[in-house]
Design a protein around this motif. Sequence first.
Motif, PDB file in Angstrom:
ATOM      1  N   LYS A  28       0.828  -1.197   0.000  1.00  0.00           N
ATOM      2  CA  LYS A  28       0.000   0.000   0.000  1.00  0.00           C
ATOM      3  C   LYS A  28       0.867   1.254   0.000  1.00  0.00           C
ATOM      4  CE  LYS A  28      -3.712  -2.189   2.549  1.00  0.00           C
ATOM      5  NZ  LYS A  28      -4.497  -2.160   3.774  1.00  0.00           N
ATOM      6  N   GLY A  29       0.363   2.316  -0.608  1.00  0.00           N
ATOM      7  CA  GLY A  29       1.098   3.575  -0.617  1.00  0.00           C
ATOM      8  C   GLY A  29       1.103   4.248  -1.970  1.00  0.00           C
ATOM      9  N   GLY A  30       0.685   3.559  -2.998  1.00  0.00           N
ATOM     10  CA  GLY A  30       0.552   4.184  -4.304  1.00  0.00           C
ATOM     11  C   GLY A  30       1.843   4.324  -5.059  1.00  0.00           C
ATOM     12  N   GLN A  31       1.792   5.208  -6.062  1.00  0.00           N
ATOM     13  CA  GLN A  31       2.926   5.364  -6.969  1.00  0.00           C
ATOM     14  C   GLN A  31       4.174   5.888  -6.273  1.00  0.00           C
ATOM     15  OE1 GLN A  31       1.451   7.859 -10.073  1.00  0.00           O
ATOM     16  NE2 GLN A  31       0.745   6.126 -11.282  1.00  0.00           N
ATOM     17  N   LYS A  32       4.020   6.807  -5.335  1.00  0.00           N
ATOM     18  CA  LYS A  32       5.181   7.390  -4.652  1.00  0.00           C
ATOM     19  C   LYS A  32       6.022   6.290  -4.004  1.00  0.00           C
ATOM     20  CE  LYS A  32       7.567  10.580  -2.419  1.00  0.00           C
ATOM     21  NZ  LYS A  32       8.679  11.202  -3.050  1.00  0.00           N
ATOM     22  N   ARG A  33       5.362   5.375  -3.342  1.00  0.00           N
ATOM     23  CA  ARG A  33       6.070   4.295  -2.656  1.00  0.00           C
ATOM     24  C   ARG A  33       6.731   3.337  -3.644  1.00  0.00           C
ATOM     25  NH1 ARG A  33       4.910   1.551   2.669  1.00  0.00           N
ATOM     26  NH2 ARG A  33       5.956  -0.428   2.481  1.00  0.00           N
ATOM     27  N   THR A  36      10.043   5.316  -5.514  1.00  0.00           N
ATOM     28  CA  THR A  36      11.228   5.773  -4.785  1.00  0.00           C
ATOM     29  C   THR A  36      11.904   4.625  -4.051  1.00  0.00           C
ATOM     30  OG1 THR A  36       9.930   6.300  -2.830  1.00  0.00           O
ATOM     31  CG2 THR A  36      10.266   8.077  -4.437  1.00  0.00           C
ATOM     32  N   PHE A  37      13.198   4.748  -3.882  1.00  0.00           N
ATOM     33  CA  PHE A  37      13.991   3.752  -3.159  1.00  0.00           C
ATOM     34  C   PHE A  37      14.027   4.144  -1.679  1.00  0.00           C
ATOM     35  CE2 PHE A  37      15.244   3.063  -7.448  1.00  0.00           C
ATOM     36  CZ  PHE A  37      15.575   1.726  -7.522  1.00  0.00           C
ATOM     37  N   SER A  38      12.903   4.011  -1.006  1.00  0.00           N
ATOM     38  CA  SER A  38      12.825   4.442   0.387  1.00  0.00           C
ATOM     39  C   SER A  38      12.955   3.279   1.368  1.00  0.00           C
ATOM     40  CB  SER A  38      11.505   5.172   0.642  1.00  0.00           C
ATOM     41  OG  SER A  38      10.424   4.318   0.373  1.00  0.00           O
ATOM     42  N   ALA A  39      12.808   2.062   0.921  1.00  0.00           N
ATOM     43  CA  ALA A  39      12.964   0.904   1.808  1.00  0.00           C
ATOM     44  C   ALA A  39      14.457   0.601   1.980  1.00  0.00           C
ATOM     45  CB  ALA A  39      12.250  -0.298   1.228  1.00  0.00           C
ATOM     46  N   CYS A  40      14.809  -0.060   3.069  1.00  0.00           N
ATOM     47  CA  CYS A  40      16.220  -0.302   3.373  1.00  0.00           C
ATOM     48  C   CYS A  40      16.433  -1.733   3.851  1.00  0.00           C
ATOM     49  CB  CYS A  40      16.677   0.674   4.458  1.00  0.00           C
ATOM     50  SG  CYS A  40      18.391   0.474   4.926  1.00  0.00           S
ATOM     51  N   ARG A  41      17.497  -2.344   3.342  1.00  0.00           N
ATOM     52  CA  ARG A  41      17.921  -3.669   3.787  1.00  0.00           C
ATOM     53  C   ARG A  41      19.365  -3.542   4.268  1.00  0.00           C
ATOM     54  NH1 ARG A  41      17.128  -6.246  -0.659  1.00  0.00           N
ATOM     55  NH2 ARG A  41      15.034  -6.920  -0.102  1.00  0.00           N
ATOM     56  N   ILE A  42      19.627  -4.033   5.460  1.00  0.00           N
ATOM     57  CA  ILE A  42      20.976  -3.998   6.027  1.00  0.00           C
ATOM     58  C   ILE A  42      21.440  -5.430   6.233  1.00  0.00           C
ATOM     59  CG2 ILE A  42      22.431  -3.260   7.947  1.00  0.00           C
ATOM     60  CD1 ILE A  42      20.516  -0.964   8.392  1.00  0.00           C
ATOM     61  N   GLU A  56       8.176   3.118   6.736  1.00  0.00           N
ATOM     62  CA  GLU A  56       8.172   4.577   6.705  1.00  0.00           C
ATOM     63  C   GLU A  56       8.317   5.097   5.277  1.00  0.00           C
ATOM     64  OE1 GLU A  56       7.547   6.188   9.494  1.00  0.00           O
ATOM     65  OE2 GLU A  56       7.620   4.337  10.658  1.00  0.00           O
ATOM     66  N   ARG A  57       8.033   6.385   5.073  1.00  0.00           N
ATOM     67  CA  ARG A  57       8.188   6.998   3.759  1.00  0.00           C
ATOM     68  C   ARG A  57       9.621   7.465   3.525  1.00  0.00           C
ATOM     69  NH1 ARG A  57       3.459  10.998   2.209  1.00  0.00           N
ATOM     70  NH2 ARG A  57       4.466  10.651   0.200  1.00  0.00           N
ATOM     71  N   SER A  58      10.378   7.638   4.586  1.00  0.00           N
ATOM     72  CA  SER A  58      11.744   8.148   4.493  1.00  0.00           C
ATOM     73  C   SER A  58      12.759   7.001   4.541  1.00  0.00           C
ATOM     74  CB  SER A  58      12.003   9.115   5.653  1.00  0.00           C
ATOM     75  OG  SER A  58      13.371   9.359   5.810  1.00  0.00           O
TER      76      SER A  58
END
Length: 124
Positions: A28-33, A36-42, A56-58
Amino acid sequence: MTVNKTLLFSLSKANGDFIVTPFRGSGKGGQKRNKTFSACRITHPASGTVSECQEERSFHQNRKKAFERLCAKEAFVRWYRLECARYLGRLAEIEEEVEKDMRPKNLRCEIVDENGKWVIENDV
């Protein structure tokens, strides 16, 4: 009474201890999500631990949460205990000391921003 703490060793993304990978979020979150490369994997290669966050969006907020999750995983904690014991030369009594040091109030996150300045976040 003040207690002097010494740094046994440090982990850094610059030294290759962590691999931080941004990726596109899904769900969920639409086109913006989805754009953009806002998700993070460490990834922590030494312990084989992987953590990710995309709530999160950031990207920066997701990176912080992913790092918190990585530090809480049992495999990372086990690796950290063994490294501390190796550096201190004590395997038997180190477990109790490491438990105290791994409490969230004792962890500190240091990040280099785009300008090369250190940003210290104490609320990891």
